[in-house]
Design an enzyme around this catalytic site. Structure first.
Site, mmCIF file in Angstrom:
data_model
loop_
_atom_site.group_PDB
_atom_site.id
_atom_site.type_symbol
_atom_site.label_atom_id
_atom_site.label_comp_id
_atom_site.label_asym_id
_atom_site.label_seq_id
_atom_site.Cartn_x
_atom_site.Cartn_y
_atom_site.Cartn_z
ATOM 1 N N ASN A 34 -3.469 67.871 -25.513
ATOM 2 C CA ASN A 34 -3.260 66.933 -24.162
ATOM 3 C C ASN A 34 -1.829 67.255 -23.762
ATOM 4 O O ASN A 34 -0.689 67.193 -24.455
ATOM 5 C CB ASN A 34 -3.297 65.559 -24.794
ATOM 6 C CG ASN A 34 -3.089 64.501 -23.665
ATOM 7 O OD1 ASN A 34 -2.080 64.969 -22.709
ATOM 8 N ND2 ASN A 34 -3.819 63.754 -23.450
ATOM 9 N N HIS A 37 2.360 64.962 -21.148
ATOM 10 C CA HIS A 37 3.523 64.696 -21.305
ATOM 11 C C HIS A 37 4.741 65.782 -20.908
ATOM 12 O O HIS A 37 5.727 65.656 -20.948
ATOM 13 C CB HIS A 37 3.947 63.913 -22.597
ATOM 14 C CG HIS A 37 3.144 62.809 -22.727
ATOM 15 N ND1 HIS A 37 3.568 61.743 -21.970
ATOM 16 C CD2 HIS A 37 2.257 62.387 -23.776
ATOM 17 C CE1 HIS A 37 2.760 60.935 -22.409
ATOM 18 N NE2 HIS A 37 2.015 61.043 -23.508
ATOM 19 N N HIS A 70 -5.219 63.658 -18.682
ATOM 20 C CA HIS A 70 -5.607 62.266 -18.235
ATOM 21 C C HIS A 70 -5.145 62.008 -16.617
ATOM 22 O O HIS A 70 -3.972 61.980 -16.528
ATOM 23 C CB HIS A 70 -5.154 61.293 -19.123
ATOM 24 C CG HIS A 70 -5.322 59.867 -18.900
ATOM 25 N ND1 HIS A 70 -5.051 58.815 -19.851
ATOM 26 C CD2 HIS A 70 -6.138 59.431 -17.963
ATOM 27 C CE1 HIS A 70 -5.537 57.880 -19.309
ATOM 28 N NE2 HIS A 70 -6.362 58.027 -18.114
ATOM 29 N N ARG A 72 -4.408 59.749 -14.294
ATOM 30 C CA ARG A 72 -4.499 58.266 -14.307
ATOM 31 C C ARG A 72 -4.417 57.961 -12.853
ATOM 32 O O ARG A 72 -3.889 58.606 -11.912
ATOM 33 C CB ARG A 72 -2.996 57.758 -14.821
ATOM 34 C CG ARG A 72 -3.255 58.044 -16.510
ATOM 35 C CD ARG A 72 -1.877 57.362 -17.183
ATOM 36 N NE ARG A 72 -2.169 55.921 -17.071
ATOM 37 C CZ ARG A 72 -2.482 55.182 -18.257
ATOM 38 N NH1 ARG A 72 -2.601 55.962 -19.352
ATOM 39 N NH2 ARG A 72 -2.678 53.970 -18.100
ATOM 40 N N ARG A 76 0.842 58.739 -12.962
ATOM 41 C CA ARG A 76 2.418 59.018 -13.595
ATOM 42 C C ARG A 76 2.782 60.270 -14.141
ATOM 43 O O ARG A 76 3.842 60.324 -14.092
ATOM 44 C CB ARG A 76 2.366 57.871 -14.454
ATOM 45 C CG ARG A 76 1.474 58.031 -15.607
ATOM 46 C CD ARG A 76 1.915 56.975 -16.751
ATOM 47 N NE ARG A 76 1.724 55.623 -16.290
ATOM 48 C CZ ARG A 76 1.193 54.628 -17.393
ATOM 49 N NH1 ARG A 76 1.513 55.021 -18.655
ATOM 50 N NH2 ARG A 76 0.588 53.386 -17.106
ATOM 51 N N GLU A 97 -9.854 63.369 -19.407
ATOM 52 C CA GLU A 97 -9.720 61.922 -19.529
ATOM 53 C C GLU A 97 -9.747 61.127 -18.249
ATOM 54 O O GLU A 97 -8.767 61.331 -17.149
ATOM 55 C CB GLU A 97 -8.618 61.524 -20.335
ATOM 56 C CG GLU A 97 -8.629 61.904 -21.879
ATOM 57 C CD GLU A 97 -7.397 61.589 -22.514
ATOM 58 O OE1 GLU A 97 -6.517 60.940 -21.988
ATOM 59 O OE2 GLU A 97 -7.360 62.306 -23.710
ATOM 60 N N THR A 128 -2.713 54.854 -23.257
ATOM 61 C CA THR A 128 -4.068 54.145 -23.673
ATOM 62 C C THR A 128 -4.111 53.025 -24.718
ATOM 63 O O THR A 128 -4.023 53.646 -25.884
ATOM 64 C CB THR A 128 -5.325 55.091 -23.760
ATOM 65 O OG1 THR A 128 -5.020 56.128 -22.745
ATOM 66 C CG2 THR A 128 -6.632 54.504 -23.432
ATOM 67 N N GLU A 178 -15.222 59.493 -28.785
ATOM 68 C CA GLU A 178 -13.961 59.703 -29.158
ATOM 69 C C GLU A 178 -13.421 58.696 -29.990
ATOM 70 O O GLU A 178 -13.238 57.551 -29.371
ATOM 71 C CB GLU A 178 -12.818 60.398 -28.213
ATOM 72 C CG GLU A 178 -11.716 60.754 -28.826
ATOM 73 C CD GLU A 178 -10.873 61.519 -27.876
ATOM 74 O OE1 GLU A 178 -11.015 62.441 -27.071
ATOM 75 O OE2 GLU A 178 -9.234 61.092 -27.936
ATOM 76 N N HIS A 217 -5.431 60.089 -30.537
ATOM 77 C CA HIS A 217 -4.744 59.060 -30.300
ATOM 78 C C HIS A 217 -3.716 58.796 -31.365
ATOM 79 O O HIS A 217 -4.238 58.337 -32.500
ATOM 80 C CB HIS A 217 -5.202 57.619 -29.731
ATOM 81 C CG HIS A 217 -4.298 57.043 -28.704
ATOM 82 N ND1 HIS A 217 -3.005 56.432 -28.955
ATOM 83 C CD2 HIS A 217 -4.356 56.944 -27.309
ATOM 84 C CE1 HIS A 217 -2.520 56.030 -27.786
ATOM 85 N NE2 HIS A 217 -3.336 56.231 -26.722
HETATM 86 N N1 PXP Z 1 -7.439 60.696 -26.493
HETATM 87 C C1 PXP Z 1 -7.484 59.919 -25.655
HETATM 88 C C2 PXP Z 1 -8.750 59.178 -25.133
HETATM 89 C C3 PXP Z 1 -6.152 59.636 -25.019
HETATM 90 O O1 PXP Z 1 -6.156 58.448 -24.046
HETATM 91 C C4 PXP Z 1 -4.918 60.029 -25.367
HETATM 92 C C5 PXP Z 1 -3.693 59.786 -24.850
HETATM 93 O O2 PXP Z 1 -3.418 60.189 -23.621
HETATM 94 C C6 PXP Z 1 -5.065 60.992 -26.639
HETATM 95 C C7 PXP Z 1 -6.343 61.408 -26.977
HETATM 96 C C8 PXP Z 1 -3.874 61.628 -26.928
HETATM 97 O O3 PXP Z 1 -2.865 60.721 -27.581
HETATM 98 P P1 PXP Z 1 -1.395 61.193 -28.184
HETATM 99 O O4 PXP Z 1 -0.654 61.525 -27.114
HETATM 100 O O5 PXP Z 1 -0.992 60.005 -28.970
HETATM 101 O O6 PXP Z 1 -1.815 62.411 -29.074
#
Ligand code: PXP
Length: 267
Positions: A34, A37, A70, A72, A76, A97, A128, A178, A217
């Site tokens: 992901n 960030h 994601h 959003r 952001r 996402e 999330t 998930e 997550h």
């Molecule tokens: N899976 C989902 C559905 C999420 O919303 C997120 C955060 O955007 C992640 C995985 C990844 O989470 P993390 O950034 O804590 O690894």
């Protein structure tokens, strides 16, 4: 399904062998990176670097099996430009996402990512929080799942490790769940093991229903292995910890280190 049929189906459907199915025995677990960030850092200055798409391509080079973003509602971090460019340039699976809103469903149906993952979204949250309540929003989710699956997009539902939610995920026609691993990640000691057992039970139930099982997550280099060694898990989506590590060692090294842990968990 014979192995030959499995290979042919994957090549026809995806052009690669990267997707595994719940019914297939599998050794290596897929890692979705992901890159939200990377965009968070870019948005902090409102300029065009660092580019999450560039980071995604480097992550792929280092062995990422998919890229997750994601988009959003408040935009952001990830922007529409990022998702569109990623769709064009990524060679691995693109997983979008998204909230279950008419605007996002329309966007995804047009963009056609490989996978979509429906998540709950609140404006004020840092990230999330908690899984989607599929039971409470069954009709809306069922319609959205059908719309995207009809466009060839595999839909996952991000849910807590709760049997009623898993049963409902099956009923609304999702391809995958998930499992929200955040509670496990935040727990310590015996409480963490209890959360892990709940994830195992959820994974087994979903697998029995023929749902693909993903997790994500809060996973990091310290807590990932006990989740990665759950046999029913076929994919983990990890963001913050890998991007944080990438700031120190570079994204390719950060991805390779996580891949090594996943390999060891399945070794
Ligand atoms: N899976 C989902 C559905 C999420 O919303 C997120 C955060 O955007 C992640 C995985 C990844 O989470 P993390 O950034 O804590 O690894």
């Amino acid at each position: 399904m014979s192995f030959v049929l499995f290979v042919v189906r994957n090549i026809v459907e995806h052009g690669t062998l990267s997707r595994q199915t719940a019914e297939e025995p599998q050794t290596m677990i897929r890692l979705g990176i992901n890159v939200d960030h990377v965009a968070t850092v870019r948005q902090a200055r409102g300029i065009d670097v660092p580019d999450p798409v560039e980071a995604a391509l480097l992550a792929e080079k280092a062995g990422a099996d998919g890229i997750t973003v994601h988009l959003r509602e408040d935009r952001r971090h990830i922007q529409e430009r990022d998702v569109k460019l990623l769709r064009q340039r990524a060679r691995s699976k693109v997983n979008l996402e998204m909230a279950v809103t008419p605007a996002m469903v329309k966007f995804a149906a047009k963009l056609r990512p490989d996978d979509a993952c429906f998540v709950p979204e609140k404006r004020q949250e840092l990230t999330t929080e908690g899984g989607l309540n599929v039971v409470a929003h069954k009709k809306k989710i069922m319609d959205a799942v059908a719309r995207l699956e009809n466009r060839g997009i595999h839909v996952a539902l991000f849910i807590d490790a709760v049997a009623a939610q898993i049963e409902c995920a099956k009923e609304v026609g999702a391809h995958a769940i998930e499992i929200h691993t955040g509670t496990y990640c935040n727990a310590t000691g015996t409480r963490r093991e209890k959360e892990r057992r709940a994830i195992i039970a959820a994974a087994q139930l979903a697998h029995r229903f023929g749902l693909e099982v993903h997790g994500g997550h809060g996973l990091n280099y310290e807590n990932v292995m006990p989740i990665a060694n759950i046999p029913e898990m076929v994919e983990l989506n990890i963001g913050h910890s890998i991007i944080a590590r990438a700031v120190i060692v570079g994204i390719e090294q950060a991805v390779r280190e996580m891949k090594q842990l996943l390999a060891r968990a399945r070794g």
